[in-house]
Design a protein around this motif. Structure first.
Motif, PDB file in Angstrom:
ATOM      1  N   TYR A 161      -7.885   0.034  -7.892  1.00 18.20           N
ATOM      2  CA  TYR A 161      -7.233  -1.206  -8.309  1.00 18.20           C
ATOM      3  C   TYR A 161      -5.736  -0.974  -8.544  1.00 18.20           C
ATOM      4  O   TYR A 161      -4.906  -1.785  -8.115  1.00 18.20           O
ATOM      5  CB  TYR A 161      -7.900  -1.724  -9.582  1.00 18.20           C
ATOM      6  N   VAL A 162      -5.391   0.110  -9.213  1.00 15.63           N
ATOM      7  CA  VAL A 162      -3.977   0.400  -9.495  1.00 15.63           C
ATOM      8  C   VAL A 162      -3.210   0.611  -8.192  1.00 15.63           C
ATOM      9  O   VAL A 162      -2.105   0.068  -8.016  1.00 15.63           O
ATOM     10  CB  VAL A 162      -3.848   1.646 -10.404  1.00 15.63           C
ATOM     11  N   ILE A 163      -3.784   1.372  -7.270  1.00 14.29           N
ATOM     12  CA  ILE A 163      -3.131   1.582  -5.973  1.00 14.29           C
ATOM     13  C   ILE A 163      -2.956   0.251  -5.255  1.00 14.29           C
ATOM     14  O   ILE A 163      -1.891  -0.030  -4.676  1.00 14.29           O
ATOM     15  CB  ILE A 163      -3.950   2.551  -5.102  1.00 14.29           C
ATOM     16  N   SER A 164      -3.977  -0.589  -5.304  1.00 14.72           N
ATOM     17  CA  SER A 164      -3.913  -1.888  -4.629  1.00 14.72           C
ATOM     18  C   SER A 164      -2.843  -2.775  -5.243  1.00 14.72           C
ATOM     19  O   SER A 164      -2.162  -3.528  -4.538  1.00 14.72           O
ATOM     20  CB  SER A 164      -5.277  -2.588  -4.700  1.00 14.72           C
ATOM     21  N   MET A 165      -2.666  -2.701  -6.560  1.00 15.00           N
ATOM     22  CA  MET A 165      -1.627  -3.503  -7.208  1.00 15.00           C
ATOM     23  C   MET A 165      -0.225  -2.995  -6.866  1.00 15.00           C
ATOM     24  O   MET A 165       0.730  -3.778  -6.776  1.00 15.00           O
ATOM     25  CB  MET A 165      -1.829  -3.519  -8.725  1.00 15.00           C
ATOM     26  N   LEU A 166      -0.098  -1.684  -6.657  1.00 13.98           N
ATOM     27  CA  LEU A 166       1.173  -1.158  -6.169  1.00 13.98           C
ATOM     28  C   LEU A 166       1.461  -1.678  -4.765  1.00 13.98           C
ATOM     29  O   LEU A 166       2.609  -1.978  -4.424  1.00 13.98           O
ATOM     30  CB  LEU A 166       1.148   0.375  -6.169  1.00 13.98           C
ATOM     31  N   VAL A 167       0.409  -1.797  -3.961  1.00 16.95           N
ATOM     32  CA  VAL A 167       0.554  -2.370  -2.616  1.00 16.95           C
ATOM     33  C   VAL A 167       0.929  -3.841  -2.712  1.00 16.95           C
ATOM     34  O   VAL A 167       1.755  -4.333  -1.939  1.00 16.95           O
ATOM     35  CB  VAL A 167      -0.751  -2.191  -1.811  1.00 16.95           C
ATOM     36  N   VAL A 168       0.337  -4.561  -3.671  1.00 14.47           N
ATOM     37  CA  VAL A 168       0.707  -5.961  -3.901  1.00 14.47           C
ATOM     38  C   VAL A 168       2.199  -6.058  -4.221  1.00 14.47           C
ATOM     39  O   VAL A 168       2.921  -6.899  -3.674  1.00 14.47           O
ATOM     40  CB  VAL A 168      -0.109  -6.565  -5.064  1.00 14.47           C
ATOM     41  N   GLY A 169       2.661  -5.187  -5.119  1.00 15.12           N
ATOM     42  CA  GLY A 169       4.076  -5.200  -5.484  1.00 15.12           C
ATOM     43  C   GLY A 169       4.971  -4.922  -4.291  1.00 15.12           C
ATOM     44  O   GLY A 169       6.006  -5.583  -4.112  1.00 15.12           O
ATOM     45  N   SER A 170       4.573  -3.958  -3.451  1.00 13.40           N
ATOM     46  CA  SER A 170       5.353  -3.642  -2.252  1.00 13.40           C
ATOM     47  C   SER A 170       5.385  -4.837  -1.296  1.00 13.40           C
ATOM     48  O   SER A 170       6.437  -5.167  -0.733  1.00 13.40           O
ATOM     49  CB  SER A 170       4.752  -2.420  -1.559  1.00 13.40           C
ATOM     50  N   HIS A 171       4.233  -5.483  -1.125  1.00  9.50           N
ATOM     51  CA  HIS A 171       4.150  -6.625  -0.210  1.00  9.50           C
ATOM     52  C   HIS A 171       5.019  -7.781  -0.702  1.00  9.50           C
ATOM     53  O   HIS A 171       5.734  -8.418   0.084  1.00  9.50           O
ATOM     54  CB  HIS A 171       2.693  -7.074  -0.096  1.00  9.50           C
ATOM     55  N   LEU A 172       4.976  -8.043  -2.002  1.00  7.45           N
ATOM     56  CA  LEU A 172       5.779  -9.124  -2.570  1.00  7.45           C
ATOM     57  C   LEU A 172       7.260  -8.768  -2.603  1.00  7.45           C
ATOM     58  O   LEU A 172       8.117  -9.650  -2.519  1.00  7.45           O
ATOM     59  CB  LEU A 172       5.309  -9.437  -3.994  1.00  7.45           C
ATOM     60  N   ALA A 193      20.902 -13.512  -5.902  1.00  6.60           N
ATOM     61  CA  ALA A 193      20.136 -13.771  -7.119  1.00  6.60           C
ATOM     62  C   ALA A 193      18.663 -13.968  -6.801  1.00  6.60           C
ATOM     63  O   ALA A 193      17.781 -13.515  -7.546  1.00  6.60           O
ATOM     64  CB  ALA A 193      20.684 -15.005  -7.830  1.00  6.60           C
ATOM     65  N   VAL A 194      18.383 -14.638  -5.672  1.00  7.27           N
ATOM     66  CA  VAL A 194      16.994 -14.867  -5.266  1.00  7.27           C
ATOM     67  C   VAL A 194      16.303 -13.544  -4.945  1.00  7.27           C
ATOM     68  O   VAL A 194      15.138 -13.330  -5.297  1.00  7.27           O
ATOM     69  CB  VAL A 194      16.940 -15.810  -4.053  1.00  7.27           C
ATOM     70  N   LEU A 195      17.026 -12.640  -4.283  1.00 12.95           N
ATOM     71  CA  LEU A 195      16.461 -11.335  -3.941  1.00 12.95           C
ATOM     72  C   LEU A 195      16.102 -10.549  -5.197  1.00 12.95           C
ATOM     73  O   LEU A 195      15.030  -9.942  -5.286  1.00 12.95           O
ATOM     74  CB  LEU A 195      17.447 -10.540  -3.090  1.00 12.95           C
ATOM     75  N   VAL A 196      17.003 -10.562  -6.174  1.00 16.43           N
ATOM     76  CA  VAL A 196      16.751  -9.849  -7.436  1.00 16.43           C
ATOM     77  C   VAL A 196      15.565 -10.479  -8.165  1.00 16.43           C
ATOM     78  O   VAL A 196      14.683  -9.774  -8.672  1.00 16.43           O
ATOM     79  CB  VAL A 196      18.002  -9.872  -8.333  1.00 16.43           C
ATOM     80  N   ALA A 197      15.542 -11.821  -8.221  1.00 16.64           N
ATOM     81  CA  ALA A 197      14.448 -12.515  -8.899  1.00 16.64           C
ATOM     82  C   ALA A 197      13.110 -12.247  -8.218  1.00 16.64           C
ATOM     83  O   ALA A 197      12.084 -12.059  -8.875  1.00 16.64           O
ATOM     84  CB  ALA A 197      14.728 -14.021  -8.936  1.00 16.64           C
ATOM     85  N   GLY A 198      13.120 -12.212  -6.888  1.00 13.04           N
ATOM     86  CA  GLY A 198      11.890 -11.951  -6.144  1.00 13.04           C
ATOM     87  C   GLY A 198      11.360 -10.556  -6.406  1.00 13.04           C
ATOM     88  O   GLY A 198      10.152 -10.360  -6.593  1.00 13.04           O
ATOM     89  N   LYS A 199      12.263  -9.574  -6.431  1.00 15.36           N
ATOM     90  CA  LYS A 199      11.842  -8.198  -6.697  1.00 15.36           C
ATOM     91  C   LYS A 199      11.348  -8.038  -8.131  1.00 15.36           C
ATOM     92  O   LYS A 199      10.389  -7.312  -8.400  1.00 15.36           O
ATOM     93  CB  LYS A 199      12.998  -7.242  -6.412  1.00 15.36           C
ATOM     94  N   ALA A 200      12.015  -8.744  -9.056  1.00 12.30           N
ATOM     95  CA  ALA A 200      11.573  -8.694 -10.452  1.00 12.30           C
ATOM     96  C   ALA A 200      10.185  -9.314 -10.593  1.00 12.30           C
ATOM     97  O   ALA A 200       9.326  -8.780 -11.309  1.00 12.30           O
ATOM     98  CB  ALA A 200      12.575  -9.428 -11.341  1.00 12.30           C
ATOM     99  N   ALA A 201       9.958 -10.433  -9.905  1.00 12.70           N
ATOM    100  CA  ALA A 201       8.650 -11.091  -9.948  1.00 12.70           C
ATOM    101  C   ALA A 201       7.572 -10.185  -9.354  1.00 12.70           C
ATOM    102  O   ALA A 201       6.462 -10.095  -9.888  1.00 12.70           O
ATOM    103  CB  ALA A 201       8.708 -12.418  -9.191  1.00 12.70           C
ATOM    104  N   ALA A 202       7.888  -9.509  -8.255  1.00 16.70           N
ATOM    105  CA  ALA A 202       6.930  -8.590  -7.627  1.00 16.70           C
ATOM    106  C   ALA A 202       6.544  -7.475  -8.587  1.00 16.70           C
ATOM    107  O   ALA A 202       5.361  -7.126  -8.725  1.00 16.70           O
ATOM    108  CB  ALA A 202       7.537  -8.015  -6.349  1.00 16.70           C
ATOM    109  N   ALA A 203       7.547  -6.897  -9.262  1.00 16.82           N
ATOM    110  CA  ALA A 203       7.284  -5.802 -10.194  1.00 16.82           C
ATOM    111  C   ALA A 203       6.484  -6.280 -11.401  1.00 16.82           C
ATOM    112  O   ALA A 203       5.565  -5.588 -11.861  1.00 16.82           O
ATOM    113  CB  ALA A 203       8.610  -5.185 -10.646  1.00 16.82           C
ATOM    114  N   LEU A 204       6.818  -7.469 -11.918  1.00 17.84           N
ATOM    115  CA  LEU A 204       6.128  -7.996 -13.097  1.00 17.84           C
ATOM    116  C   LEU A 204       4.668  -8.330 -12.795  1.00 17.84           C
ATOM    117  O   LEU A 204       3.775  -8.029 -13.591  1.00 17.84           O
ATOM    118  CB  LEU A 204       6.861  -9.233 -13.621  1.00 17.84           C
TER     119      LEU A 204
END
Length: 223
Positions: A161-172, A193-204
């Protein structure tokens, strides 16, 4: 073939559909993580939330719509990937990241691989939590809290599950900005700003799911 069908089958049309469906799945993930965070409030709150949600008559319609969005996203992405491969029969001898202002990253270069991983993960995830063991909750409905704690008590499940969530973060990480670009929402003043927000959302989002799994394994399942 109608003009509308030709447009949707073109490369521009496929990118548009991938962008729209991708954003739809992103919005679903935000709602999904919001509900899953209820697990920290204990079994009563979590099960009451799950029961209220599952008893909503619109849920079956939403699930069918979500499934269609997912199928379209996967189908169009694979079609575009195969079309791009056919247009470049000879692969590059060596891939290099161009650096700024290029958006080429490891996440963007592995989108098809991360997408295929997530396809397998979603099948397993739905099988476990949607069609898995059923425990009755004394207050009415199903005891999904117990199901989640028992599932994450297994260290192999947590690891996957943890590995899969890291993959989710990479995909997002790449997918959010790519979707906005495909929809034409790309402007020099707002794009950074959109790029930063998108990466922050992916990580969160990825981080929140990982925290839930680890908490369930080390604390919730043992309480």
């Amino acid at each position: 073939m109608s003009s509308r069908a030709r447009i949707l089958s073109s490369s521009v049309g496929m990118k548009l559909l991938i962008g729209i469906t991708g954003l739809g799945l992103f919005i679903y993930l935000i709602v999904h993580i919001g509900g899953n965070l209820m697990v920290f409030f204990g079994p009563e709150v979590f099960n009451r939330y799950a029961t209220t949600l599952s008893s909503n008559p619109l849920i079956p319609v939403i699930e069918v719509g979500l499934l269609l969005i997912f199928i379209i996203h996967v189908y169009k992405t694979i079609r575009m990937f195969l079309a791009n491969q056919a247009a470049r029969p000879v692969a590059y001898r060596k891939k290099r990241f161009a650096g700024r202002p290029s958006r080429k990253t490891i996440a963007s270069a592995t989108m098809i691989l991360s997408g295929l991983w997530l396809l397998v993960f979603i099948v397993i995830h739905v099988r476990t939590f949607r069609f898995g063991n059923v425990y009755e909750w004394p207050a009415g409905g199903h005891d999904l809290y117990r199901l989640e704690m028992e599932t994450f008590a297994n260290p192999l499940t947590v690891g996957f599950y943890v590995i899969s969530m890291l993959v989710v973060g990479s995909h997002l990480w790449h997918g959010i900005s790519s979707s906005l670009q495909s929809l034409g929402l790309d402007h020099p003043k707002v794009t950074p700003a959109v790029l930063v927000a998108g990466k922050a959302a992916a990580a969160l989002i990825a981080g929140a799911f990982i925290v839930i799994a680890l908490w369930a394994h080390f604390i919730g399942a043992r309480s």
